[in-house]
Design an enzyme around this catalytic site. Structure first.
Site, PDB file in Angstrom:
ATOM      1  N   ARG A 180      10.173  -5.962   2.991  1.00 24.77           N
ATOM      2  CA  ARG A 180      10.925  -6.924   3.808  1.00 24.77           C
ATOM      3  C   ARG A 180      10.154  -7.396   5.034  1.00 24.77           C
ATOM      4  NH1 ARG A 180      15.358  -3.598   1.753  1.00 24.77           N
ATOM      5  NH2 ARG A 180      16.887  -4.944   0.716  1.00 24.77           N
ATOM      6  N   LEU A 212       5.054  -0.011   6.540  1.00 20.03           N
ATOM      7  CA  LEU A 212       4.969  -1.044   5.509  1.00 20.03           C
ATOM      8  C   LEU A 212       6.293  -1.132   4.759  1.00 20.03           C
ATOM      9  CD1 LEU A 212       1.402  -0.669   3.962  1.00 20.03           C
ATOM     10  CD2 LEU A 212       2.146  -1.919   5.995  1.00 20.03           C
ATOM     11  N   ALA A 266       0.812  -1.220   0.000  1.00 15.33           N
ATOM     12  CA  ALA A 266       0.000   0.000   0.000  1.00 15.33           C
ATOM     13  C   ALA A 266       0.843   1.267   0.000  1.00 15.33           C
ATOM     14  CB  ALA A 266      -0.943  -0.007   1.209  1.00 15.33           C
ATOM     15  N   HIS A 277       3.677   1.736  -1.714  1.00 14.67           N
ATOM     16  CA  HIS A 277       3.992   2.009  -3.116  1.00 14.67           C
ATOM     17  C   HIS A 277       2.777   2.571  -3.856  1.00 14.67           C
ATOM     18  CE1 HIS A 277       6.910  -1.373  -2.240  1.00 14.67           C
ATOM     19  NE2 HIS A 277       7.730  -0.454  -2.731  1.00 14.67           N
TER      20      HIS A 277
END
Length: 286
Positions: free
Chosen positions: A189, A186, A35, A37
């Site tokens: 990784r 978020l 989310a 990105h």
């Protein structure tokens, strides 16, 4: 949404859009989109008419013992997310397309000062790889604007400095960090975390909040504050890489004149390296 894998097709598609008078927005990524990105893509769509995203796991920004080989590659799912977010063009090149003469022979773009210390100290060469690939992508896309997340705060500062110093005609926009409900930033990784580690991970964000509250409450003994934060992270089972408080404008050490600060941290939880940061505006302090 069109998908292209070579530079010639990318340039042709962007040229068509520009020929129609469209403003070009760009979001470079390494894929495994979440989310955070998507928020970058949507911001680009609000500020531009034609949105280009790239997915490229850039080997130049990984160290010899890092997770290049294991970094998640989820192109099909990423394409769906980009389409739903309103992306118009995806550039998904191979390593050979990006570095046709080999990585060892690639001209390197180095941004001194702001790239040193913090993540740059822990990951030698990392930001050289970031600035090199982003400069190449900017030259390929020739965007009017590009959007980066504030979660990678030092990276954002490196890109801003590179654009300023090299007179690149691109506007750099930032988007606030997107977090899970429990505060964890978020990150692609985060998928490496076990269930128990995932339950522990939000302590990083909570610790940064405690430091921000202390600063806004009037505390200015930065070394003691940092030590308290490091102790809190260790007590929760994290292995701090660094924790620091810097001037948010240029990442230089804090002075009496500093009014906008940033608290930056990186810590290992198991084998996963987590990073986070929080901005602190002392002008709104109690």
């Amino acid at each position: 949404m069109n998908v292209v894998k070579n530079i010639a097709d990318l340039r042709a598609a962007v040229a068509r859009a520009r020929g129609e008078g469209k403003r070009i927005g760009f979001v470079p990524t390494m894929g495994n989109l979440h989310a955070g990105h998507i928020a970058l893509v949507k911001k680009a769509g609000q500020r531009a008419d034609f949105v280009v995203a790239s997915i490229f796991v850039n080997p130049l920004q990984f160290g010899p013992n890092e997770d290049l080989d294991n970094y998640p590659r989820t192109l099909a799912a990423d394409q769906e997310k980009l389409f739903d977010a309103g992306c118009h063009l995806l550039f998904a090149p191979s390593v050979e397309e990006m570095y046709p003469h080999g990585q060892a022979n690639q001209t390197i773009v180095r941004v001194p000062g702001v790239s040193e210390g913090l993540c740059g100290g822990s990951r030698p060469g990392h930001f050289d790889g970031v600035s090199t690939v982003v400069s190449k992508l900017f030259n390929m896309v020739l965007p009017d604007l590009a959007v980066f997340g504030q979660k990678d705060f030092q990276q954002l500062a490196v890109i801003r400095t590179m654009v300023r110093d090299l007179n690149m005609p691109v506007q750099i926009l930032s988007e606030p960090t997107v977090r899970a409900d429990d505060g964890l930033a978020l990150s692609s990784r985060n998928g490496y975390l076990s269930a128990d580690e995932r339950a522990t991970a939000p302590v990083l964000y909570r610790t940064l909040n405690q430091l921000r509250d202390a600063l806004q409450g009037g505390r200015r003994d930065l070394p003691a504050l940092i030590d308290e934060g490091l102790e809190a992270l260790r007590n929760a089972g994290l292995r701090p890489d660094y924790l620091d408080i810097r001037n948010a404008i240029d990442l230089q050490p804090v002075t009496d004149a500093s009014s906008e600060l940033v608290i930056l941290a990186a810590a290992y939880l198991g084998k996963t390296r987590l990073i986070d940061n929080l901005l602190v505006d002392l002008r709104t302090s109690a």
